[in-house]
Every structure is written in C-alpha cells, then in structure tokens.
Write an enzyme that holds these catalytic residues in place. Structure first.
Site, PDB file in Angstrom:
ATOM      1  N   HIS A  29       0.825  -1.216   0.000  1.00 59.42           N
ATOM      2  CA  HIS A  29       0.000   0.000   0.000  1.00 59.42           C
ATOM      3  C   HIS A  29       0.857   1.264   0.000  1.00 59.42           C
ATOM      4  CE1 HIS A  29      -4.191  -1.641   1.153  1.00 59.42           C
ATOM      5  NE2 HIS A  29      -3.510  -2.523   0.458  1.00 59.42           N
ATOM      6  N   HIS A  34      -1.352 -12.589  -2.549  1.00 60.25           N
ATOM      7  CA  HIS A  34      -2.403 -13.297  -1.814  1.00 60.25           C
ATOM      8  C   HIS A  34      -2.054 -14.753  -1.535  1.00 60.25           C
ATOM      9  CE1 HIS A  34      -5.542 -10.002  -3.020  1.00 60.25           C
ATOM     10  NE2 HIS A  34      -4.650  -9.594  -2.139  1.00 60.25           N
TER      11      HIS A  34
END
Ligand code: HEM
Length: 688
Positions: free
Chosen positions: A83, A245
């Site tokens: 992020h 992920h």
C-alpha cells in the site's frame, strides 16, 4: 555574427572543460526546491543486514495489543509495503513509498489503509534503534524480509528512499480539492489518468468489484486499467495479485466496521468494533476491509496454491460475516478458503486466465515473475539504478531505464562547442532559421535552446524518470509529442557536428551542449553554466513510455504550477526558465502563431512585455495570446498564467527590474534541469 563573442564563448567553454561545477552555480547541490532533486543522501548508510535480522525477530513476536494472525506479522507487513508503494502512477510519477507518506495524513487515514497504523507502530522500535534508516526504506525492507522469511522469491533491495516531513505531496492523489483541481473524475468508477485508480477513494481496485458490483468480468477491466496506470503489464499484474495473496488473510469479523479513522480519532485510530472484552477489535475480531478469510491453506508459506485454488474449484458468491460479497468453493469438502471478486476476475479475462494457468503449472515462472514485479512495485519511484545507495542492490532493471555506457573516448567539450558555434549561424539547406538583428542572417540559437529544453524537461522529480540522458527525443514516442514537432529539423542542423565527432560524441551530449553554446552566445558568456559531458544514447525510445507528456491540464494556471512541482522546480526556477529565448520559427512548426520576440538573445524583455501589454486570447487558438497594443506579438497561455499567480507574478516583476538577478536564477534553473538526471558526481556514468 559577432566573432568576438564566439571566441569568448570558446575560451569560456575551455575553462569549463575540466567538468568542475562552476563556482556560484547556486542551488544545484543544495537547492531549496519544493521537491527533491537528484542529490544522494549523505547520511550514514544503515547496516541493512543487522536491521533485517531484527525485523525477522519482530515478525514472529506477537504483541497482545495487536496479536499476529498465525503468529506471524509477515503478511500484514507485505500489505503495508504494497500500500505504501501502490499509489505510484505513470502519469506524473507521483505516489510510491519514497517519502513514506503512508505514515502521514492524508494517506494514513485512507480507508484502504485501515489498521496499517498498527503495522507502523510495530516497526517503531526498529526505527528508534536505527535512526540511520529512513521510514520509507524500513517499510520496504520489512516487506522484503517478510516475503523471504516465508519462503518467497527475492530479487533484492534498493535503499535510498527519503522521508517527507508531511503528507502534503499525497493530497493530489485524492480525494481532496487538490486532486479535483488537477485530475477531476467525471464519472466515479471510470476516473481516467492522471488519476491512479478508477474510483475516487481507492488506492487501486475495489475488491468487491466495479463500484461494489460483484461481477468478475467487470472487475477484470478495473484491474487491468488500474495496474497499467501503475506501469504493470498483465504478467506482472497476475504475479503480484496471486503472489501477494499467497500470504495472509482478509479481516471482516462483523458488520459494524473498524471505528473512527486517524482524522476522527488521532490517538486511537480504527479501534475496532467487533467482539467484546479484552480482544474486542483485534485478533479474530479484527475488522479491516470487511472481507473475511484466507486465500490459501497455509497463509504464512510461499506457494503457487492461490493459482491452483483459483483453477481447481467452482467458486460461488456469498455474503461474508462483514456483510460483503465474497467467493467460496461450492464443494462443501473444500478447505475454508476465500476469494475476492478482484481475484475471481483473473479467471474471467482470457489473457489473465492464461497466465493463471501458467503459474498454476509452472511455479518457477511465478517465482521469477513475482520477484521481478515486487522489486519493480517497490522501487519504480526511485529513478535510475545509480540512486540506490547500497552496493549490493540488484543490477539495473528495465524499469530503471539503464543506458549503454558512454563512449570511452569522449570528444573535448571545447571542440564540440566551437563546432556548434560555427553551426549557429550557418544557413542550412531547407531549414528555416531565426532571423536576428534584421540582417537576414540565419541563426539557430533559440532552436538549439528549445531542443535542449524539450529534451531535458521530461525529467520528473516525482520519480526521477526522464531527462535528456539517452537522447530519447530522437525516437518515437517522444519525437511524436506535439511539443516536439519540428525538433528533428533542428537536429538536422546539428548532424554535421555529430558526424565530425562520430562515436566520441553522443546525441545527448550534443543536444545539451548545443543549448549551452547558444545560451553562452545569447548572453555574451555572462551565464555561470555548468558544462558536463558523458551522457549516452538509448537504443530506442521505449523508456519514454514511462513518462508520457502531461497533456491533461484543464487550464494554463494548473499546467504551470503542476509542471513546476513535477519537474522539481522552485517558483524562481520556473519563472526564470519561462524567459528562455524562444524561436518563432519553432513555435510556428508547432502550429502556434509565433513568439513574443524575434530576438534570440537572453534578456528580461520577456518579463517587461508580459507586464506592459494587455494580453488577449486569439480567436484561432485559445492557447495563444496576442498583445492588444502591439498586434503580431504573441505569448502562450502558460506565459500569461504567470501573472495570475501572485507568487509567480512577483517574480516576473522582480526579473523585469533586475536583469542580473534573472541571469543568475536562469543559470541555476538551467543547470539543475540539464543535470537532474545525472549522478551528483558531476559527470554522467552508465548503470552497472
Ligand atoms: C490483503 C485486496 C493486490 C498483498 C488484502 C485484503 C484485501 C485485498 C481486501 C484484506 C485486507 C484486510 O482486511 O486485512 C486486494 C486487491 C488487489 C490486491 C483488490 C488487487 C486487485 C495485492 C497485491 C499484493 C497484496 C498486489 C502484494 C503484492 C496482500 C496481503 C494481504 C492482502 C499480503 C494480507 C494482509 C494480512 O494478512 O494482514 N488484499 N489486494 N494484495 N493483500 Fe491484497
């Protein structure tokens, strides 16, 4: 032609040929620019190996105040690094983890960054113990250690990020009035570049689908659009999403949300509202995104299982405990794994699906693609390889725009400049020159200055990409940019100079030296220019795709101030450079009407005219203004815009009165721009 001045210019160039910076080239190494320049960090380089060891211990040291999922903060720290980096955008180079603004409002309070305050807090002891590492480097290094410690592939670490004092550089990333002014989104969900994501308020893609619609095919469109604005192709996109992920889980234990954000509750942001008692809002009661569950069976171990899972199960939509649309295997015997709409999207797009299948069958291809893409994700905003301050950084990658080595034997700067001087006044067949002194002599000075300016002004202080090194302006796409129309003809004038020095002179050096030579003539040698050679020429123009022209400005006022910010110019730099000699011939080649002056000498006439005339937009082109009092005298909308900004107007007035100050500031700004893409060592070098 004035022989005396030419001789003087050559002598002056000889004096500079030692490549020493000119005494009194103010501001180049310590400029008070509002943005960062290319200066290397001089603080002691941290012992990254020791810090990595401490990080590895921290990752497994679960704290009661924020218990680690599966006893490992690794996935949480990968999300922090992702992020921090994922706001970087190709359009103007803004965003990215350099600056570490994820610790500061506004980024700190973005919904997508929910609970990352805890990740930063977990790292505080390491930062305290090692003030020599910047927050930005620490965040990325921690992401790297997390991946490595869970068995993931690695390429390496490039250190050298700096920390911004505040988060203001992220205001234009939105949602704010600043973003609305620079890149208004006409239709939310379909926002266009320069805005990074498709949707206001997101860093990248809505996990639940386009505007919350759980349609995987629509989501795939958003994924491709958004990741391409970050500079990623399909392979890199799929590797990053599926590789990322492989780790961790989503958090959405109940429907009541995470609680107030850091703006609403600075002392205890996102306290959590799920559950009760001492574990309220944490551990299994965490609410971050509102989704719940892991993508793989072992979320703290690197694997290609994400791809296997995507392909092996029939995925059905359901509402998770956080009240959001998610996906689970239809088979009741399947493991309790979950997917987001943006994951399932990878199955609904033909190109993505092919890559999912490849990674499912060939984990080694995933390893390579993820290692490369992760390095690019976390390093793309740092510019060229030479800006990595650690010796063991990986070799230059394509996204770092490596260039061939400059020629081993270089033509003498003074010889090149003498030759350019002869060319300045030589009528060239079929090429129209500027006319000076009403004596009908061909004179290319302003066009040479223009060529050098256009070549160098691609530099962006936001991600240190662009600049004249490489001379990419010779190739598509730069050669096709509207602002560069006609510059190939200017290069033709310089071709004989290039030919006479052959391999010992690169186009990039020649272009900059031609601008320097012309400026020297245009001021009678009064400018303190810094003359440096050693640039090299790129093989093609592909690197320029990473710093496209910024043609999206809605008005000239924004164009002026935003270009200034992106290029790292101070207000004085920007106003001084606006006063460079402009070629009326060149402006006409670009479809404009002409220039404010036929004289190609450098003077403060530009500022005097700006202030003395009444400028009105022309009927044929609103970007061109004409003097009401002196028809035939033209300025561009971006010139006139200097008057509508009080700070810039004051500088225009200052230069109109004080030509010496203008000369001084012009030299400083020119020196910065011509060398912003080169190592601070004063002479260019190639990447290893
Ligand atoms: C977690 C969405 C791409 C790494 C999450 C979460 C969401 C999400 C909703 C859950 C946050 C929470 O509730 O704690 C997406 C979407 C992506 C994307 C929509 C793009 C389409 C990536 C990429 C990476 C990554 C590119 C890294 C390369 C992670 C990791 C976690 C995570 C490691 C787990 C965090 C934890 O366990 O605390 N992602 N993500 N994601 N994401 Fe992504």
């Amino acid at each position: 032609m004035r022989p005396f001045l030419v001789v003087q210019a050559v002598m002056w160039a000889t004096a500079l040929a030692s490549q020493c910076p000119m005494a009194g080239s103010p501001g180049f190494t310590s400029r008070d620019s509002i943005h960062r320049n290319n200066q290397r960090d001089t603080s002691p380089i941290a012992d990254f190996t020791a810090i990595k060891r401490e990080i590895a211990v921290l990752l497994k040291d679960s704290k009661d105040w924020w218990p680690a999922d599966f006893g490992n903060y690794g996935p949480f720290m990968i999300r922090l690094a992702w992020h921090c980096s994922g706001s970087h955008r190709v359009s103007d180079g803004r965003g990215g983890c350099d600056g570490a603004r994820i610790r500061k409002v506004p980024e700190y309070a973005w919904d997508d960054n929910t609970n990352l305050d805890k990740a930063v807090k977990l790292l505080q002891p390491v930062k305290d113990a090692h003030p020599e590492i910047t927050w930005a480097d620490l965040i990325i290094l921690t992401g790297n250690v997390a991946i490595e410690s869970m068995g993931g592939p690695k390429l390496g670490f490039c250190a050298g990020r700096t920390d911004d004092a505040d988060g203001s550089a992220s205001l234009v990333l939105g949602p704010t009035p600043e973003q609305e002014a620079l890149s208004p989104c006409k239709l939310n969900g379909n926002c266009t570049s320069p805005f990074g994501p498709t949707t206001v308020g997101l860093i990248y893609v809505n996990p639940e689908g386009h505007l919350g619609n759980p349609d995987p095919a629509l989501s795939a469109v958003d994924v491709r659009d958004t990741f391409s604005r970050m500079g990623f192709n399909d392979l890199e996109t799929v590797a990053l999403i599926g590789g990322g992920h492989a780790f961790g889980k989503t958090h959405g234990a109940c429907t009541t949300g995470p609680g107030p954000n850091p703006i609403q509750s600075p002392d205890a942001p996102w306290p959590g509202t799920c559950g009760a008692g001492p574990l309220k809002g944490k551990g299994n009661n965490t609410y971050t995104s509102g989704f719940e569950g892991a993508w793989t069976r072992d979320p703290t171990e690197w694997s290609s299982e994400y791809f296997y899972n995507l392909l092996s199960y029939d995925w059905i939509k359901f509402t998770g405990p956080g009240g959001k649309n998610q996906w689970m295997p239809s088979n009741k015997d399947a493991p309790p794994i979950r997917m987001l709409t943006a994951d399932i999207a990878l199955l609904y797009d033909t190109e993505y699906r092919k890559i999912v299948e490849t990674f499912g069958q060939h984990p080694e291809q995933l390893d390579k693609a993820f290692a490369d893409a992760w390095y690019k994700l976390t390093t793309a905003d740092m510019g060229q390889r030479f800006r990595c301050i650690n010796a063991d950084a990986p070799p230059a990658q394509p996204f770092q725009h490596p260039l061939p080595a400059p020629p081993a034997k270089r033509a003498e700067v003074k010889d090149v400049m003498a030759k350019i001087n002869q060319t300045l006044f030589k009528p060239f067949p079929q090429i129209e020159g500027d006319i000076v002194d009403n004596n009908n002599a061909a004179y290319y000075g302003a066009q040479f200055i223009d060529l050098a300016y256009q070549c160098a002004s691609t530099f962006r202080a936001t991600d240190y990409k662009g600049g004249c090194n490489g001379a990419r302006i010779r190739y598509w796409p730069e050669s096709g940019w509207p602002a560069n129309a006609g510059l190939d003809q200017v290069r033709q004038v310089l071709q004989p100079v290039k030919d006479s020095f052959g391999e010992t002179l690169t186009w990039s050096d020649l272009i900059v030296l031609a601008g320097d030579t012309a400026l020297s003539y245009a001021t009678g040698g009064k400018l303190s220019l810094k003359i440096v050679n050693g640039r090299s020429d790129a093989y093609d123009g592909n690197q320029s795709l990473d710093f496209p022209p910024r043609q999206y400005y809605s008005n000239a006022d924004i164009e002026v101030t935003d270009n200034m910010a992106v290029m790292g110019l101070s207000p004085h730099d920007a106003v001084a450079l606006a006063g460079r000699p402009r070629s009326g011939v060149e402006q006409k080649r670009r479809g404009l009407l002409g220039a404010y002056s036929k004289s190609s000498l450098l003077s403060n006439t530009y500022y005097k005219l700006l202030l003395s005339e009444t400028w009105e937009p022309t009927a044929s082109n609103p970007k061109v203004f004409e003097s009401k009092e002196k028809p035939g005298l033209f300025m561009l909308a971006t010139d006139v815009a200097l008057l509508s900004n009080p700070q810039l107007k004051a500088i225009v007035q200052e230069y109109a009165q004080d030509e010496a100050k203008f000369f001084n500031d012009f030299a400083s700004a020119w020196n910065y721009l011509m060398h912003a893409d080169l190592p601070i060592t004063e002479s260019a070098s190639s990447d290893p």
